[in-house]
Design a protein around this motif. Structure first.
Motif, PDB file in Angstrom:
ATOM      1  N   ALA A 175      82.665  19.375  64.266  1.00  0.00           N
ATOM      2  CA  ALA A 175      82.206  19.583  62.892  1.00  0.00           C
ATOM      3  C   ALA A 175      82.421  18.338  62.055  1.00  0.00           C
ATOM      4  CB  ALA A 175      82.961  20.761  62.273  1.00  0.00           C
ATOM      5  N   THR A 176      81.776  18.309  60.899  1.00  0.00           N
ATOM      6  CA  THR A 176      81.978  17.229  59.923  1.00  0.00           C
ATOM      7  C   THR A 176      82.481  17.844  58.626  1.00  0.00           C
ATOM      8  OG1 THR A 176      79.640  17.426  59.308  1.00  0.00           O
ATOM      9  CG2 THR A 176      80.225  15.706  60.889  1.00  0.00           C
ATOM     10  N   PRO A 177      83.467  17.234  57.990  1.00  0.00           N
ATOM     11  CA  PRO A 177      84.029  17.814  56.764  1.00  0.00           C
ATOM     12  C   PRO A 177      83.145  17.566  55.557  1.00  0.00           C
ATOM     13  CG  PRO A 177      85.110  15.743  57.262  1.00  0.00           C
ATOM     14  CD  PRO A 177      84.154  15.999  58.400  1.00  0.00           C
ATOM     15  N   ASN A 178      83.266  18.438  54.575  1.00  0.00           N
ATOM     16  CA  ASN A 178      82.651  18.180  53.283  1.00  0.00           C
ATOM     17  C   ASN A 178      83.442  17.070  52.586  1.00  0.00           C
ATOM     18  OD1 ASN A 178      80.700  20.234  53.509  1.00  0.00           O
ATOM     19  ND2 ASN A 178      82.207  21.775  52.873  1.00  0.00           N
ATOM     20  N   PRO A 179      82.833  16.377  51.628  1.00  0.00           N
ATOM     21  CA  PRO A 179      83.579  15.335  50.913  1.00  0.00           C
ATOM     22  C   PRO A 179      84.880  15.876  50.333  1.00  0.00           C
ATOM     23  CG  PRO A 179      81.250  15.249  50.354  1.00  0.00           C
ATOM     24  CD  PRO A 179      81.437  16.484  51.173  1.00  0.00           C
ATOM     25  N   GLY A 180      85.974  15.243  50.675  1.00  0.00           N
ATOM     26  CA  GLY A 180      87.274  15.676  50.201  1.00  0.00           C
ATOM     27  C   GLY A 180      87.863  16.848  50.952  1.00  0.00           C
ATOM     28  N   GLY A 181      87.142  17.365  51.965  1.00  0.00           N
ATOM     29  CA  GLY A 181      87.610  18.520  52.720  1.00  0.00           C
ATOM     30  C   GLY A 181      88.137  18.134  54.087  1.00  0.00           C
ATOM     31  N   THR A 182      88.420  19.133  54.901  1.00  0.00           N
ATOM     32  CA  THR A 182      88.919  18.916  56.248  1.00  0.00           C
ATOM     33  C   THR A 182      88.108  19.750  57.234  1.00  0.00           C
ATOM     34  OG1 THR A 182      90.500  20.753  56.409  1.00  0.00           O
ATOM     35  CG2 THR A 182      91.225  18.794  55.212  1.00  0.00           C
ATOM     36  N   HIS A 256      80.838  22.246  58.593  1.00  0.00           N
ATOM     37  CA  HIS A 256      79.422  21.959  58.840  1.00  0.00           C
ATOM     38  C   HIS A 256      79.152  21.749  60.330  1.00  0.00           C
ATOM     39  CE1 HIS A 256      75.382  20.670  58.035  1.00  0.00           C
ATOM     40  NE2 HIS A 256      75.587  19.474  58.543  1.00  0.00           N
ATOM     41  N   ASN A 257      78.191  22.489  60.882  1.00  0.00           N
ATOM     42  CA  ASN A 257      77.763  22.411  62.283  1.00  0.00           C
ATOM     43  C   ASN A 257      78.812  22.907  63.272  1.00  0.00           C
ATOM     44  OD1 ASN A 257      75.170  21.441  61.877  1.00  0.00           O
ATOM     45  ND2 ASN A 257      75.776  19.286  62.011  1.00  0.00           N
ATOM     46  N   MET A 258      79.892  23.510  62.803  1.00  0.00           N
ATOM     47  CA  MET A 258      80.990  23.896  63.686  1.00  0.00           C
ATOM     48  C   MET A 258      80.578  24.943  64.723  1.00  0.00           C
ATOM     49  SD  MET A 258      84.682  25.405  62.522  1.00  0.00           S
ATOM     50  CE  MET A 258      85.651  26.477  63.582  1.00  0.00           C
ATOM     51  N   VAL A 259      79.916  26.017  64.291  1.00  0.00           N
ATOM     52  CA  VAL A 259      79.572  27.086  65.229  1.00  0.00           C
ATOM     53  C   VAL A 259      78.594  26.588  66.289  1.00  0.00           C
ATOM     54  CG1 VAL A 259      78.627  29.400  65.497  1.00  0.00           C
ATOM     55  CG2 VAL A 259      79.979  28.844  63.480  1.00  0.00           C
ATOM     56  N   ARG A 260      77.527  25.931  65.864  1.00  0.00           N
ATOM     57  CA  ARG A 260      76.518  25.488  66.839  1.00  0.00           C
ATOM     58  C   ARG A 260      77.058  24.422  67.788  1.00  0.00           C
ATOM     59  NH1 ARG A 260      71.543  23.324  64.942  1.00  0.00           N
ATOM     60  NH2 ARG A 260      72.346  22.876  62.857  1.00  0.00           N
ATOM     61  N   SER A 261      77.987  23.601  67.312  1.00  0.00           N
ATOM     62  CA  SER A 261      78.586  22.593  68.192  1.00  0.00           C
ATOM     63  C   SER A 261      79.527  23.235  69.206  1.00  0.00           C
ATOM     64  CB  SER A 261      79.331  21.542  67.364  1.00  0.00           C
ATOM     65  OG  SER A 261      78.427  20.828  66.541  1.00  0.00           O
ATOM     66  N   LEU A 262      80.273  24.247  68.781  1.00  0.00           N
ATOM     67  CA  LEU A 262      81.128  24.983  69.721  1.00  0.00           C
ATOM     68  C   LEU A 262      80.279  25.713  70.750  1.00  0.00           C
ATOM     69  CD1 LEU A 262      83.869  26.470  67.368  1.00  0.00           C
ATOM     70  CD2 LEU A 262      84.231  24.824  69.213  1.00  0.00           C
ATOM     71  N   GLY A 290      78.950  12.203  70.972  1.00  0.00           N
ATOM     72  CA  GLY A 290      77.601  12.692  71.204  1.00  0.00           C
ATOM     73  C   GLY A 290      77.465  13.987  71.967  1.00  0.00           C
ATOM     74  N   SER A 291      78.339  14.252  72.917  1.00  0.00           N
ATOM     75  CA  SER A 291      78.165  15.429  73.772  1.00  0.00           C
ATOM     76  C   SER A 291      78.610  16.724  73.109  1.00  0.00           C
ATOM     77  CB  SER A 291      78.941  15.240  75.083  1.00  0.00           C
ATOM     78  OG  SER A 291      80.321  15.062  74.826  1.00  0.00           O
ATOM     79  N   THR A 292      79.083  16.669  71.890  1.00  0.00           N
ATOM     80  CA  THR A 292      79.492  17.891  71.188  1.00  0.00           C
ATOM     81  C   THR A 292      78.655  18.110  69.926  1.00  0.00           C
ATOM     82  OG1 THR A 292      81.304  16.598  70.174  1.00  0.00           O
ATOM     83  CG2 THR A 292      81.852  17.988  72.056  1.00  0.00           C
ATOM     84  N   GLY A 293      77.406  17.713  69.980  1.00  0.00           N
ATOM     85  CA  GLY A 293      76.512  17.952  68.852  1.00  0.00           C
ATOM     86  C   GLY A 293      76.066  19.402  68.812  1.00  0.00           C
ATOM     87  N   PRO A 294      75.376  19.806  67.747  1.00  0.00           N
ATOM     88  CA  PRO A 294      74.977  21.213  67.581  1.00  0.00           C
ATOM     89  C   PRO A 294      73.822  21.605  68.498  1.00  0.00           C
ATOM     90  CG  PRO A 294      74.154  19.904  65.757  1.00  0.00           C
ATOM     91  CD  PRO A 294      75.036  18.988  66.569  1.00  0.00           C
ATOM     92  N   ILE A 295      73.846  22.844  68.967  1.00  0.00           N
ATOM     93  CA  ILE A 295      72.763  23.420  69.749  1.00  0.00           C
ATOM     94  C   ILE A 295      71.674  23.880  68.778  1.00  0.00           C
ATOM     95  CG2 ILE A 295      73.526  25.840  69.726  1.00  0.00           C
ATOM     96  CD1 ILE A 295      73.074  25.774  72.842  1.00  0.00           C
ATOM     97  N   ALA A 296      70.516  24.290  69.297  1.00  0.00           N
ATOM     98  CA  ALA A 296      69.394  24.713  68.448  1.00  0.00           C
ATOM     99  C   ALA A 296      69.814  25.822  67.486  1.00  0.00           C
ATOM    100  CB  ALA A 296      68.242  25.186  69.322  1.00  0.00           C
ATOM    101  N   ALA A 297      69.264  25.790  66.281  1.00  0.00           N
ATOM    102  CA  ALA A 297      69.674  26.724  65.231  1.00  0.00           C
ATOM    103  C   ALA A 297      69.133  28.130  65.440  1.00  0.00           C
ATOM    104  CB  ALA A 297      69.207  26.198  63.870  1.00  0.00           C
ATOM    105  N   CYS A 298      68.030  28.274  66.163  1.00  0.00           N
ATOM    106  CA  CYS A 298      67.309  29.553  66.197  1.00  0.00           C
ATOM    107  C   CYS A 298      68.159  30.721  66.680  1.00  0.00           C
ATOM    108  CB  CYS A 298      66.068  29.429  67.070  1.00  0.00           C
ATOM    109  SG  CYS A 298      66.410  29.070  68.821  1.00  0.00           S
ATOM    110  N   GLY A 299      69.129  30.472  67.572  1.00  0.00           N
ATOM    111  CA  GLY A 299      69.907  31.574  68.129  1.00  0.00           C
ATOM    112  C   GLY A 299      71.047  32.055  67.268  1.00  0.00           C
ATOM    113  N   LEU A 300      71.296  31.411  66.128  1.00  0.00           N
ATOM    114  CA  LEU A 300      72.485  31.709  65.331  1.00  0.00           C
ATOM    115  C   LEU A 300      72.172  32.614  64.134  1.00  0.00           C
ATOM    116  CD1 LEU A 300      75.512  31.179  64.954  1.00  0.00           C
ATOM    117  CD2 LEU A 300      74.913  29.188  63.567  1.00  0.00           C
ATOM    118  N   THR A 301      73.022  33.622  63.949  1.00  0.00           N
ATOM    119  CA  THR A 301      72.875  34.546  62.829  1.00  0.00           C
ATOM    120  C   THR A 301      74.228  34.815  62.184  1.00  0.00           C
ATOM    121  OG1 THR A 301      70.989  35.670  63.874  1.00  0.00           O
ATOM    122  CG2 THR A 301      72.143  36.857  62.126  1.00  0.00           C
TER     123      THR A 301
END
Length: 328
Positions: A175-182, A256-262, A290-301
């Motif tokens: 994942a990537t943090p929001n500005p000032g976040g973790t 950000h992107n945490m679920v799809r990357s996991l 690079g190998s832990t980027g997000p998977i396609a968004a379509c499957g996530l709800t």
């Protein structure tokens, strides 16, 4: 007055939740509908209608139950009543139902309790990711909600990986943090499951009772087995999610992107392209690569957002606003 608004949406036609100039977003669409029914100009500086949401979903991500809040003046809210003999809140709900597009569905609108904040008061969020594996055809009705994967996935190995995410961790590899976040988050549940092939009308079974279908069978084989085992004359009508591989994850919040990357990392393990040791190192060393980027968004709800008792809403919001750290 603060209102709580519960809704659902098909994310396929939106560039995510957050409003962006020139792009169709969920926030922009709902706020536009609110401006219409409440007769508030889009550029109103005195009373801008701005939604605060529990979880800002990415482009293409869906929501079965999203929660947001809106602060609005009582006189402004009164405008939507018109000739209806109902409360202003109910009038707003009815008008929104008719004004929102088909890919947004309104569950409810009600006065929020004291201390409620859709984002910061939330206890946890639940997401589900759906996959059709083994390169079997995806039901066309689900094509926008299910990812197709050619390989047969090793669900056992994927659960071994998912178990490593439980608890409080720095998910900086995913994942990537929001500005000032973790990227420190607490995962409360993470599990993969191959959904058994079941008949929605109960026509699966023997004379002595129903029979579960082996969850490791492919969809077509499982349906044939079920049909052969059935002693009923009715047609075997499989439930829509029969045979899918689904991932459910519950956490206090997500970066950000945490679920799809996991999900992507677990799928690589399930395809035997990456090892469990590799996944463990990603958890141990929170460095993005690079190998832990997000998977396609379509499957996530986004399936659900949970909140504490009304007396705990304000204190929950205050504690979540504090910057999180890992224990020494």
């Amino acid at each position: 007055m603060r209102l709580r608004i519960d809704l659902a949406y098909d994310g396929g036609g939106f560039h995510g939740w957050a409003k962006q100039p020139g792009l169709r977003t969920v926030q922009g669409t709902v706020e536009s509908a609110l401006q219409t029914v409440l007769r508030v100009p889009a550029d109103d500086a005195v009373e801008p209608l701005r939604l605060v949401v529990a979880g800002r979903t990415d482009t293409g991500v869906h929501a079965v139950h999203q929660v947001c809040h809106l602060d609005v003046g009582e006189q402004t809210l009164q405008r939507c009543v018109g000739h209806m003999d109902v409360s202003p809140v109910e009038a707003l709900r009815r008008r929104l139902v008719h004004d929102l597009p088909d890919d947004v569905s309104l569950h409810d609108v009600r006065v929020a309790p004291v201390g409620f904040d859709a984002r910061f008061s939330a206890l946890q969020r639940t997401y589900v990711y759906r996959i059709s594996d083994g390169d079997r055809p995806v039901d066309p009705r689900l094509r926008g909600f299910v990812l197709n994967v050619e390989d047969m996935l090793d669900v056992y190995a994927m659960n071994e990986a998912a178990a490593m995410t439980l608890g409080l961790h720095d998910f900086g590899s995913f994942a990537t943090p929001n500005p000032g976040g973790t990227t420190i988050r607490e995962v409360k549940q993470a599990v993969w499951k191959r959904v058994p092939v079941t008949d929605m009308f109960g026509y699966v079974g023997t004379e002595k009772g129903t029979k579960d279908i082996d969850s490791n069978e492919t969809s077509s084989a499982a349906r044939e087995t079920a049909a052969n085992n059935s002693t009923n004359t009715g047609y075997f009508v499989p439930s829509l999610e029969s045979g899918l591989v689904c991932f459910m994850i519950v956490a206090d919040a997500f970066a950000h992107n945490m679920v799809r990357s996991l999900v992507n990392a677990c799928v690589q393990v399930g395809r035997h392209r990456k090892s469990l040791e590799w996944f463990a190192q990603k958890m141990k060393n929170p460095v993005r690569e690079g190998s832990t980027g997000p998977i396609a968004a379509c499957g996530l709800t986004l399936e659900h957002v949970a909140y504490p008792a009304e007396t705990e809403l304000a204190s929950r919001a205050a504690s979540i606003r504090a910057r999180r750290t890992l224990p020494e």
